[in-house]
Design an enzyme around this catalytic site. Structure first.
Site, PDB file in Angstrom:
ATOM      1  N   HIS A   1      85.296 -10.004  43.559  1.00 10.16           N
ATOM      2  CA  HIS A   1      84.565 -10.164  42.654  1.00 10.16           C
ATOM      3  C   HIS A   1      84.896 -11.294  41.937  1.00 10.16           C
ATOM      4  CE1 HIS A   1      83.225  -5.770  41.666  1.00 10.16           C
ATOM      5  NE2 HIS A   1      84.820  -5.384  42.420  1.00 10.16           N
TER       6      HIS A   1
ATOM      7  N   TYR B   1      81.342 -16.432  35.610  1.00  9.51           N
ATOM      8  CA  TYR B   1      80.630 -15.942  37.054  1.00  9.51           C
ATOM      9  C   TYR B   1      80.896 -18.164  38.037  1.00  9.51           C
ATOM     10  CZ  TYR B   1      79.881 -11.564  36.000  1.00  9.51           C
ATOM     11  OH  TYR B   1      80.153 -10.264  35.367  1.00  9.51           O
TER      12      TYR B   1
ATOM     13  N   ARG C   1      88.693  -7.895  31.705  1.00 11.86           N
ATOM     14  CA  ARG C   1      88.317  -7.824  30.933  1.00 11.86           C
ATOM     15  C   ARG C   1      87.847  -6.732  30.701  1.00 11.86           C
ATOM     16  NH1 ARG C   1      82.766  -9.805  34.791  1.00 11.86           N
ATOM     17  NH2 ARG C   1      81.646  -9.925  32.649  1.00 11.86           N
TER      18      ARG C   1
ATOM     19  N   PRO D   1      73.916  -5.600  42.297  1.00  9.48           N
ATOM     20  CA  PRO D   1      72.448  -6.349  41.037  1.00  9.48           C
ATOM     21  C   PRO D   1      73.397  -6.827  40.040  1.00  9.48           C
ATOM     22  CG  PRO D   1      73.897  -4.462  40.089  1.00  9.48           C
ATOM     23  CD  PRO D   1      74.388  -3.998  41.788  1.00  9.48           C
ATOM     24  N   ASN D   2      72.349  -8.184  39.953  1.00 11.54           N
ATOM     25  CA  ASN D   2      72.448  -9.155  39.396  1.00 11.54           C
ATOM     26  C   ASN D   2      73.051 -10.883  39.792  1.00 11.54           C
ATOM     27  OD1 ASN D   2      71.275  -8.250  36.607  1.00 11.54           O
ATOM     28  ND2 ASN D   2      73.254  -7.085  36.749  1.00 11.54           N
TER      29      ASN D   2
ATOM     30  N   ASN E   1      80.472  -7.231  47.260  1.00 12.36           N
ATOM     31  CA  ASN E   1      80.449  -7.109  45.600  1.00 12.36           C
ATOM     32  C   ASN E   1      79.655  -6.364  44.670  1.00 12.36           C
ATOM     33  OD1 ASN E   1      80.193  -8.201  43.622  1.00 12.36           O
ATOM     34  ND2 ASN E   1      80.686 -10.352  43.019  1.00 12.36           N
TER      35      ASN E   1
ATOM     36  N   ALA F   1      78.007  -4.367  38.927  1.00 10.36           N
ATOM     37  CA  ALA F   1      78.123  -3.406  38.022  1.00 10.36           C
ATOM     38  C   ALA F   1      77.928  -1.704  38.686  1.00 10.36           C
ATOM     39  CB  ALA F   1      76.825  -3.431  36.875  1.00 10.36           C
TER      40      ALA F   1
ATOM     41  N   GLU G   1      86.705  -5.092  49.104  1.00 12.37           N
ATOM     42  CA  GLU G   1      85.202  -5.601  47.771  1.00 12.37           C
ATOM     43  C   GLU G   1      85.771  -6.944  46.942  1.00 12.37           C
ATOM     44  OE1 GLU G   1      85.727  -2.073  45.203  1.00 12.37           O
ATOM     45  OE2 GLU G   1      85.850  -3.572  43.505  1.00 12.37           O
TER      46      GLU G   1
ATOM     47  N   ARG H   1      73.294 -17.355  35.821  1.00 13.20           N
ATOM     48  CA  ARG H   1      73.757 -16.294  34.791  1.00 13.20           C
ATOM     49  C   ARG H   1      75.494 -16.618  34.526  1.00 13.20           C
ATOM     50  NH1 ARG H   1      76.357 -10.685  37.935  1.00 13.20           N
ATOM     51  NH2 ARG H   1      76.759  -9.695  35.766  1.00 13.20           N
TER      52      ARG H   1
HETATM   53  C1  DQA Z   1      82.312  -8.884  39.088  1.00 11.83           C
HETATM   54  C2  DQA Z   1      81.865  -8.237  37.972  1.00 11.83           C
HETATM   55  C3  DQA Z   1      81.363  -6.650  37.291  1.00 11.83           C
HETATM   56  O1  DQA Z   1      81.894  -6.194  36.573  1.00 11.83           O
HETATM   57  C4  DQA Z   1      79.649  -6.857  36.784  1.00 11.83           C
HETATM   58  O2  DQA Z   1      79.244  -5.970  36.852  1.00 11.83           O
HETATM   59  C5  DQA Z   1      78.672  -8.301  38.017  1.00 11.83           C
HETATM   60  C6  DQA Z   1      79.848  -9.143  38.765  1.00 11.83           C
HETATM   61  C7  DQA Z   1      82.322  -9.780  39.808  1.00 11.83           C
HETATM   62  O3  DQA Z   1      82.155 -10.774  41.036  1.00 11.83           O
HETATM   63  O4  DQA Z   1      83.162 -10.440  38.693  1.00 11.83           O
HETATM   64  O5  DQA Z   1      77.918  -7.970  38.420  1.00 11.83           O
HETATM   65  O6  DQA Z   1      81.782  -7.641  40.189  1.00 11.83           O
END
Ligand code: DQA
Length: 148
Positions: A101, A23, A108, A10-11, A75, A78, A99, A18
């Protein structure tokens, strides 16, 4: 031909707009474009999905059991910190995954310190921005080459 699936949670469709100080400035298309090119030049098929819906990611993992997917990068956004459903889907598929990020989760908030998926992953890459995906893909190529 081996097939690599890249899942974005998501997002991540908003990458580039964003919170770019966290990011980065690359869009999801920028990232996917580079991964697709790397797969093409290494003789792997590239598939990708971004979804804001947990069940779509779970359904895609179920489909991966029977569509020839050999390796997955994800990735989970959240969902990393909330989703037992995604963990169970990965355990059910049995397909190896890395995985990724963009941000360094270790620097964080407390709620980002827990990953439900990490214990099932081959490995994780955090904090290296968009380059993290390319490093993960190189690792996937090596894992696949070592298997054959
Ligand atoms: C993320 C880190 C997550 O905590 C966050 O909710 C994201 C992006 C990252 O790529 O750093 O949406 O996965």
């Amino acid at each position: 031909m081996t097939s690599i699936l890249v899942l974005h949670g998501p997002n991540l469709n908003l990458l580039g707009e964003r919170e770019p100080h966290i990011y980065g400035h690359d869009t999801l298309d920028d990232i996917n474009g580079r991964l697709a090119a790397m797969c093409a030049s290494n003789g792997h098929e590239f598939q990708t999905l971004q979804s804001n819906a947990e069940h779509e990611l779970v359904d895609r993992l179920h489909a991966a059991r029977n569509d020839g997917t050999d390796f997955i990068l994800i990735n989970p956004g959240a969902f990393t910190h909330t989703s037992v459903a995604l963990l169970d889907a990965f355990l059910a598929t049995g397909i190896p995954f890395i995985e990724v990020h963009l941000s360094n989760l270790h620097r964080r908030e407390d709620f980002r310190q827990k990953s439900f998926l990490a214990s099932a992953a081959v490995g994780t890459i955090v904090g290296l921005g968009a380059q993290g995906y390319e490093l993960a893909l190189q690792a996937a190529f090596k894992q696949l080459a070592d298997k054959t």
